[in-house]
Design a protein around this motif. Sequence first.
Motif, PDB file in Angstrom:
ATOM      1  N   ASP A 157       1.685  15.228   1.706  1.00 36.68           N
ATOM      2  CA  ASP A 157       1.864  15.285  -0.522  1.00 36.68           C
ATOM      3  C   ASP A 157       1.860  14.351  -0.601  1.00 36.68           C
ATOM      4  O   ASP A 157       1.001  13.537  -1.872  1.00 36.68           O
ATOM      5  CB  ASP A 157       3.264  16.083  -0.657  1.00 36.68           C
ATOM      6  N   GLU A 158       2.517  12.959  -0.013  1.00 37.54           N
ATOM      7  CA  GLU A 158       2.457  12.155  -0.970  1.00 37.54           C
ATOM      8  C   GLU A 158       0.883  10.862  -0.383  1.00 37.54           C
ATOM      9  O   GLU A 158       0.925   9.736  -0.532  1.00 37.54           O
ATOM     10  CB  GLU A 158       3.516  10.911  -0.092  1.00 37.54           C
ATOM     11  N   TRP A 159      -0.092  11.900   0.090  1.00 35.61           N
ATOM     12  CA  TRP A 159      -1.389  11.344   1.237  1.00 35.61           C
ATOM     13  C   TRP A 159      -2.452  10.820  -0.625  1.00 35.61           C
ATOM     14  O   TRP A 159      -1.927  11.608  -0.960  1.00 35.61           O
ATOM     15  CB  TRP A 159      -1.680  12.616   1.627  1.00 35.61           C
ATOM     16  N   LYS A 160      -2.447   9.498  -0.493  1.00 38.70           N
ATOM     17  CA  LYS A 160      -3.914   9.352  -0.809  1.00 38.70           C
ATOM     18  C   LYS A 160      -5.601   8.467  -0.710  1.00 38.70           C
ATOM     19  O   LYS A 160      -5.532   8.150   0.767  1.00 38.70           O
ATOM     20  CB  LYS A 160      -3.275   8.213  -2.441  1.00 38.70           C
ATOM     21  N   ASN A 161      -6.049  10.048  -0.671  1.00 33.69           N
ATOM     22  CA  ASN A 161      -7.360   9.292  -0.439  1.00 33.69           C
ATOM     23  C   ASN A 161      -8.068   7.923  -1.062  1.00 33.69           C
ATOM     24  O   ASN A 161      -7.886   7.755  -2.030  1.00 33.69           O
ATOM     25  CB  ASN A 161      -8.836  10.093  -1.184  1.00 33.69           C
ATOM     26  N   ILE A 162      -8.374   6.928  -0.386  1.00 33.68           N
ATOM     27  CA  ILE A 162      -8.773   5.421  -0.785  1.00 33.68           C
ATOM     28  C   ILE A 162      -9.973   5.352   0.143  1.00 33.68           C
ATOM     29  O   ILE A 162     -10.320   5.559   1.207  1.00 33.68           O
ATOM     30  CB  ILE A 162      -8.130   4.362  -0.609  1.00 33.68           C
ATOM     31  N   ARG A 163     -11.300   5.256  -0.757  1.00 28.83           N
ATOM     32  CA  ARG A 163     -12.753   5.166  -0.679  1.00 28.83           C
ATOM     33  C   ARG A 163     -12.461   3.765  -0.129  1.00 28.83           C
ATOM     34  O   ARG A 163     -11.943   2.889  -0.747  1.00 28.83           O
ATOM     35  CB  ARG A 163     -13.170   4.911  -1.545  1.00 28.83           C
ATOM     36  N   GLY A 164     -13.812   3.678   0.975  1.00 29.62           N
ATOM     37  CA  GLY A 164     -13.942   2.262   1.064  1.00 29.62           C
ATOM     38  C   GLY A 164     -14.857   1.353   0.815  1.00 29.62           C
ATOM     39  O   GLY A 164     -15.130   1.861  -0.289  1.00 29.62           O
ATOM     40  N   PRO A 165     -14.771   0.406   1.172  1.00 35.57           N
ATOM     41  CA  PRO A 165     -15.813  -0.588   0.163  1.00 35.57           C
ATOM     42  C   PRO A 165     -17.500   0.075   0.225  1.00 35.57           C
ATOM     43  O   PRO A 165     -18.320  -0.057   0.775  1.00 35.57           O
ATOM     44  CB  PRO A 165     -15.975  -1.784   0.649  1.00 35.57           C
ATOM     45  N   ARG A 166     -18.238  -0.289  -1.156  1.00 42.36           N
ATOM     46  CA  ARG A 166     -19.625   0.220  -1.201  1.00 42.36           C
ATOM     47  C   ARG A 166     -20.632  -1.071  -0.008  1.00 42.36           C
ATOM     48  O   ARG A 166     -19.893  -2.317  -0.181  1.00 42.36           O
ATOM     49  CB  ARG A 166     -19.877   0.017  -2.761  1.00 42.36           C
ATOM     50  N   PRO A 167     -20.876  -0.752   0.373  1.00 43.75           N
ATOM     51  CA  PRO A 167     -22.040  -2.483   0.921  1.00 43.75           C
ATOM     52  C   PRO A 167     -22.297  -3.348  -0.665  1.00 43.75           C
ATOM     53  O   PRO A 167     -22.326  -4.820   0.041  1.00 43.75           O
ATOM     54  CB  PRO A 167     -23.478  -1.936   1.199  1.00 43.75           C
ATOM     55  N   TRP A 168     -22.355  -2.930  -1.502  1.00 44.07           N
ATOM     56  CA  TRP A 168     -22.289  -4.180  -2.220  1.00 44.07           C
ATOM     57  C   TRP A 168     -21.191  -4.711  -2.886  1.00 44.07           C
ATOM     58  O   TRP A 168     -21.328  -5.906  -3.832  1.00 44.07           O
ATOM     59  CB  TRP A 168     -23.286  -4.157  -3.251  1.00 44.07           C
ATOM     60  N   GLU A 169     -20.223  -4.403  -2.713  1.00 42.48           N
ATOM     61  CA  GLU A 169     -19.215  -5.047  -3.081  1.00 42.48           C
ATOM     62  C   GLU A 169     -18.061  -5.405  -1.705  1.00 42.48           C
ATOM     63  O   GLU A 169     -19.125  -5.572  -0.453  1.00 42.48           O
ATOM     64  CB  GLU A 169     -17.841  -3.822  -3.055  1.00 42.48           C
ATOM     65  N   ASP A 170     -17.537  -6.576  -2.027  1.00 40.09           N
ATOM     66  CA  ASP A 170     -16.969  -7.564  -1.279  1.00 40.09           C
ATOM     67  C   ASP A 170     -15.713  -6.948  -0.653  1.00 40.09           C
ATOM     68  O   ASP A 170     -14.470  -6.338  -1.464  1.00 40.09           O
ATOM     69  CB  ASP A 170     -16.403  -8.827  -2.143  1.00 40.09           C
ATOM     70  N   SER A 171     -15.951  -6.227   0.889  1.00 41.18           N
ATOM     71  CA  SER A 171     -14.262  -5.434   1.782  1.00 41.18           C
ATOM     72  C   SER A 171     -13.329  -5.799   1.408  1.00 41.18           C
ATOM     73  O   SER A 171     -12.095  -5.588   1.652  1.00 41.18           O
ATOM     74  CB  SER A 171     -15.068  -5.256   3.232  1.00 41.18           C
ATOM     75  N   ARG A 172     -12.803  -7.582   1.458  1.00 42.83           N
ATOM     76  CA  ARG A 172     -11.773  -7.728   1.641  1.00 42.83           C
ATOM     77  C   ARG A 172     -10.961  -7.874   0.145  1.00 42.83           C
ATOM     78  O   ARG A 172     -10.058  -7.994   0.775  1.00 42.83           O
ATOM     79  CB  ARG A 172     -11.839  -9.860   2.597  1.00 42.83           C
ATOM     80  N   ASP A 173     -11.921  -8.251  -1.025  1.00 47.13           N
ATOM     81  CA  ASP A 173     -11.544  -8.165  -1.984  1.00 47.13           C
ATOM     82  C   ASP A 173     -11.122  -6.971  -2.775  1.00 47.13           C
ATOM     83  O   ASP A 173      -9.740  -6.273  -2.662  1.00 47.13           O
ATOM     84  CB  ASP A 173     -11.887  -8.915  -3.260  1.00 47.13           C
ATOM     85  N   TYR A 174     -11.989  -5.630  -1.965  1.00 52.12           N
ATOM     86  CA  TYR A 174     -11.771  -4.186  -2.734  1.00 52.12           C
ATOM     87  C   TYR A 174     -10.257  -4.020  -1.821  1.00 52.12           C
ATOM     88  O   TYR A 174      -9.066  -3.384  -1.882  1.00 52.12           O
ATOM     89  CB  TYR A 174     -12.993  -4.024  -2.004  1.00 52.12           C
ATOM     90  N   GLN A 175     -10.680  -3.913  -0.275  1.00 43.06           N
ATOM     91  CA  GLN A 175      -9.191  -3.880   0.141  1.00 43.06           C
ATOM     92  C   GLN A 175      -7.669  -3.848  -0.160  1.00 43.06           C
ATOM     93  O   GLN A 175      -7.286  -3.279  -0.272  1.00 43.06           O
ATOM     94  CB  GLN A 175      -9.488  -4.452   2.147  1.00 43.06           C
ATOM     95  N   GLU A 176      -7.795  -5.823  -0.529  1.00 38.17           N
ATOM     96  CA  GLU A 176      -6.332  -6.427  -1.224  1.00 38.17           C
ATOM     97  C   GLU A 176      -6.143  -5.666  -2.278  1.00 38.17           C
ATOM     98  O   GLU A 176      -5.426  -5.051  -2.639  1.00 38.17           O
ATOM     99  CB  GLU A 176      -6.505  -7.618  -1.285  1.00 38.17           C
ATOM    100  N   GLN A 177      -7.695  -4.900  -3.571  1.00 37.88           N
ATOM    101  CA  GLN A 177      -7.153  -4.338  -4.390  1.00 37.88           C
ATOM    102  C   GLN A 177      -6.325  -2.579  -4.433  1.00 37.88           C
ATOM    103  O   GLN A 177      -5.847  -3.167  -5.139  1.00 37.88           O
ATOM    104  CB  GLN A 177      -8.409  -4.037  -5.610  1.00 37.88           C
ATOM    105  N   GLN A 178      -6.835  -2.280  -3.177  1.00 42.84           N
ATOM    106  CA  GLN A 178      -6.707  -1.149  -2.971  1.00 42.84           C
ATOM    107  C   GLN A 178      -4.908  -1.267  -2.939  1.00 42.84           C
ATOM    108  O   GLN A 178      -3.907  -0.383  -2.552  1.00 42.84           O
ATOM    109  CB  GLN A 178      -7.323  -0.389  -1.933  1.00 42.84           C
ATOM    110  N   ARG A 179      -4.786  -2.375  -1.664  1.00 38.46           N
ATOM    111  CA  ARG A 179      -3.139  -2.317  -1.623  1.00 38.46           C
ATOM    112  C   ARG A 179      -2.327  -2.841  -2.292  1.00 38.46           C
ATOM    113  O   ARG A 179      -1.068  -2.470  -1.976  1.00 38.46           O
ATOM    114  CB  ARG A 179      -3.139  -3.894   0.074  1.00 38.46           C
ATOM    115  N   SER A 180      -2.787  -3.391  -3.249  1.00 37.70           N
ATOM    116  CA  SER A 180      -2.295  -3.953  -4.148  1.00 37.70           C
ATOM    117  C   SER A 180      -1.952  -2.193  -5.051  1.00 37.70           C
ATOM    118  O   SER A 180      -0.447  -2.652  -5.308  1.00 37.70           O
ATOM    119  CB  SER A 180      -2.382  -5.098  -4.954  1.00 37.70           C
TER     120      SER A 180
END
Length: 106
Positions: free
Chosen positions: A77-100
Amino acid sequence: MFKLNLLQKNRTFRYGVPMLLLIVGGSFGLREFTQIRYDSQKIRRKLDPSLEAKVDVERQKVILEEEYEKIKVVNLDEWKNIRGPRPWEDSRDYQEQQRSGQNKEH
């Protein structure tokens, strides 16, 4: 001799027959080369017998009922779908944004 000269001047015999020979001969040649490729992959894929026995034991350990029990415990019930970064996005920044974003919601 006269027939040989006629055959040399004939366009079908001069261009068509060699083309057919190339196509048919090429298919047989390609078959042999691809067979070598698959044979070499089969040889590389063979595992050490002791390692293969361990892999087979691990495969046998998975039982459907046990996996079902593991999944029953998970709270979906608390599961949330989080998409991965696109090729043109910086993956570390995107992951930090998703986590925050996750931490703010909970």
